[in-house]
Scaffold this motif. Structure first.
Motif, PDB file in Angstrom:
ATOM      1  N   GLY A 138      58.177  48.547  60.989  1.00  0.00           N
ATOM      2  CA  GLY A 138      59.385  48.530  60.171  1.00  0.00           C
ATOM      3  C   GLY A 138      60.043  49.888  60.057  1.00  0.00           C
ATOM      4  N   LEU A 139      61.331  49.876  59.736  1.00  0.00           N
ATOM      5  CA  LEU A 139      62.098  51.094  59.495  1.00  0.00           C
ATOM      6  C   LEU A 139      62.776  50.994  58.131  1.00  0.00           C
ATOM      7  CD1 LEU A 139      63.840  51.719  62.941  1.00  0.00           C
ATOM      8  CD2 LEU A 139      61.850  52.906  62.011  1.00  0.00           C
ATOM      9  N   VAL A 140      62.896  52.137  57.477  1.00  0.00           N
ATOM     10  CA  VAL A 140      63.595  52.231  56.198  1.00  0.00           C
ATOM     11  C   VAL A 140      64.852  53.067  56.406  1.00  0.00           C
ATOM     12  CG1 VAL A 140      63.477  53.168  53.860  1.00  0.00           C
ATOM     13  CG2 VAL A 140      61.497  51.985  54.823  1.00  0.00           C
ATOM     14  N   SER A 153      60.110  55.794  59.223  1.00  0.00           N
ATOM     15  CA  SER A 153      59.128  54.735  59.422  1.00  0.00           C
ATOM     16  C   SER A 153      58.283  54.615  58.154  1.00  0.00           C
ATOM     17  CB  SER A 153      58.261  55.003  60.656  1.00  0.00           C
ATOM     18  OG  SER A 153      57.574  56.228  60.523  1.00  0.00           O
ATOM     19  N   ILE A 154      57.464  53.564  58.103  1.00  0.00           N
ATOM     20  CA  ILE A 154      56.669  53.277  56.911  1.00  0.00           C
ATOM     21  C   ILE A 154      55.246  53.766  57.138  1.00  0.00           C
ATOM     22  CG2 ILE A 154      55.823  51.460  55.385  1.00  0.00           C
ATOM     23  CD1 ILE A 154      58.258  49.778  56.289  1.00  0.00           C
ATOM     24  N   GLY A 159      58.263  60.695  55.877  1.00  0.00           N
ATOM     25  CA  GLY A 159      58.864  61.999  55.633  1.00  0.00           C
ATOM     26  C   GLY A 159      59.573  61.978  54.298  1.00  0.00           C
ATOM     27  N   SER A 160      60.197  63.074  53.942  1.00  0.00           N
ATOM     28  CA  SER A 160      60.878  63.183  52.646  1.00  0.00           C
ATOM     29  C   SER A 160      62.381  62.991  52.801  1.00  0.00           C
ATOM     30  CB  SER A 160      60.606  64.547  52.015  1.00  0.00           C
ATOM     31  OG  SER A 160      59.234  64.690  51.716  1.00  0.00           O
ATOM     32  N   LEU A 216      47.181  56.903  53.040  1.00  0.00           N
ATOM     33  CA  LEU A 216      48.195  57.284  52.065  1.00  0.00           C
ATOM     34  C   LEU A 216      48.350  58.790  51.907  1.00  0.00           C
ATOM     35  CD1 LEU A 216      47.318  54.666  49.328  1.00  0.00           C
ATOM     36  CD2 LEU A 216      49.174  54.580  50.965  1.00  0.00           C
ATOM     37  N   CYS A 217      47.487  59.563  52.504  1.00  0.00           N
ATOM     38  CA  CYS A 217      47.550  61.025  52.322  1.00  0.00           C
ATOM     39  C   CYS A 217      48.782  61.610  53.006  1.00  0.00           C
ATOM     40  CB  CYS A 217      46.297  61.695  52.898  1.00  0.00           C
ATOM     41  SG  CYS A 217      44.815  61.349  51.930  1.00  0.00           S
ATOM     42  N   GLU A 218      49.184  62.766  52.502  1.00  0.00           N
ATOM     43  CA  GLU A 218      50.289  63.495  53.130  1.00  0.00           C
ATOM     44  C   GLU A 218      49.918  63.857  54.560  1.00  0.00           C
ATOM     45  OE1 GLU A 218      53.117  64.031  51.890  1.00  0.00           O
ATOM     46  OE2 GLU A 218      52.907  63.689  49.760  1.00  0.00           O
TER      47      GLU A 218
END
Length: 229
Positions: free
Chosen positions: A37-39, A57-58, A83-84, A227-229
């Motif tokens: 998926g893409l956001v 991306s997710i 990413g941010s 879930l980590c950075e």
């Protein structure tokens, strides 16, 4: 507003809570591989390139642990971006209601937005659409749905004879009352805007503590796994 797409097609909505986190509906990811998926942030017309758009991306999807696909109870999830987001005029954060707040009072005017179809015949929108709706008394709505609603849901109606509301592919988008996201688009009836089956939303205030717990726990140096950075 956020668009979540799969295979190049808009699939669901959501909203940006934090520069790396999006709130959406858990059912949007049933039988979907999040890694495909893409956001998209900062968009108006999804089908044409816009300089304001930011695409991610997710990295992870965190569904609420008590989400029940059969009843759509606790229909909420968090998406971690890879990413941010860069905040600016076209990309902003949307605030949450106060933890444990009551749902908006019956009759209150709110706004729901999305890129879902604009008719029952899968007619795509020209761009991001918005409709003003009114909160419906929960007991009236629950009666229309034969008692199917859970305590963490609430409903809206058009407030007039026009069938305003959400439609297919609007799921996960926010219902904004004032300046905060009080609801998430969850489910409705067979026909869009049908007053016999009022639009149903996840009540965001019930999940505020869970949301921030996930965000801060998985953004800290002590986080773990995917879930980590």
């Amino acid at each position: 507003m956020v668009s979540v797409s799969f295979e190049g097609r808009h699939h669901c909505g959501g909203f940006l809570l934090h520069v790396r986190w999006v709130v959406s509906a858990a059912h949007c990811f049933n039988d979907r591989d999040p890694s495909t998926g893409l956001v998209v942030l900062g968009a108006h017309a999804l089908l044409r390139p816009e300089p304001t758009q930011q695409v991610f991306s997710i990295a992870a999807v965190v569904q609420h642990p008590s989400y029940q696909p059969a009843t759509q109870a606790n229909d909420i999830c968090l998406l971690k971006l890879n990413g941010s987001a860069v905040l600016g005029p076209a990309v902003q954060l949307l605030g949450l209601p106060r933890r444990g707040a009551w749902p908006p009072l019956a009759g209150r005017r709110c706004r729901v937005s999305g890129w879902g179809f604009v008719s029952d015949f899968e007619e795509p929108p020209p761009g991001l659409m918005e409709a003003e709706v009114r909160v419906l008394d929960l007991s009236v709505c629950n009666s229309s749905w034969q008692g199917r609603l859970s305590p963490a849901m609430f409903c809206t109606r058009s407030g007039d004879r026009r069938r305003r509301g959400f439609c297919s592919a609007d799921s996960g988008g926010p219902l904004v009352c004032g300046s905060r996201a009080h609801g998430l688009v969850s489910f409705s009836g067979l026909w869009c805007g049908d007053p016999k089956t009022p639009d149903v939303y996840t009540q965001v205030s019930v999940f505020v503590a869970w949301i921030w717990d996930v965000v801060w726990r998985n953004s800290s140096p002590g986080c773990y796994g995917v879930l980590c950075e």
